[in-house]
Design a protein around this motif. Structure first.
Motif: not given
Length: 186
Positions: A4-6, A10-12, A54-55, A95-98
């Motif tokens: 959740n912290e990760d 990543e959301l920020e 679990t992402y 973190a892989m979205m970007y």
């Protein structure tokens, strides 16, 4: 760090990177849409990405089911998803979205090289089929019938063009005031 912290970090980061970018849309805190290409581009597509609980330890769910993607063939969608899965496997645990979004932008031409827009089919019907369908499907609405005297009165009120003469429904002001009475000032 926990998952959740990760995710929060990543959301920020995504919010700050894509602030004001019309290609990025945050559907919910764990679901995103990213458009690869311009709206006018026939080779543009939208990625729907959803994070599981679990992402980033497990892979995000990537979909191309958006309505915008209806003109993309199933084979092309499968190619895009398989290439993105390779990128997900390479970046699993981080973190892989970007990274995914930028990789898709950079490789758009390669991903869409075999793209042939899917055409939707239109069924044509003949005029006789259309009238048969419409007559059975809907009932005829009846028009209001006027009596002979009502028709005569209407014709007498109208001029030769079928329009009512100017002032046909005006009232006589003097007659009206004599019946209702005027304002009496005390």
């Amino acid at each position: 760090m926990t998952a959740n912290e990760d995710q929060e970090m990543e959301l920020e980061a995504l919010r700050s990177i894509y602030e004001g970018d019309e290609c990025f849309k945050e559907v919910s805190p764990v679901s995103f849409q990213f458009r690869v290409g311009d709206l006018e581009n026939t080779k543009a597509f939208i990625l729907d990405v959803t994070w599981p609980d679990t992402y980033p330890e497990s892979a995000p769910q990537i979909s191309l089911d958006a309505f915008f993607n209806n003109k993309i063939s199933a084979e092309t969608k499968q190619l895009i998803l398989s290439k993105l899965e390779e990128q997900v496997e390479a970046n699993l645990g981080t973190a892989m979205m970007y990274t995914l979004f930028e990789w898709a932008k950079e490789n758009q031409e390669e991903l869409m090289e075999n793209h042939r827009p899917v055409m939707t089919t239109v069924t044509l019907t003949t005029c006789s089929e259309t009238t048969a369908l419409s007559s059975t499907a809907t009932k005829r609405e009846k028009k209001e019938q006027l009596t002979k005297s009502q028709k005569r009165r209407m014709i007498n009120r109208t001029d030769n063009k079928g329009e009512l003469p100017r002032g046909w429904n005006w009232i006589d002001v003097i007659k009206h005031l004599s019946k209702t009475g005027g304002k009496d000032e005390d």
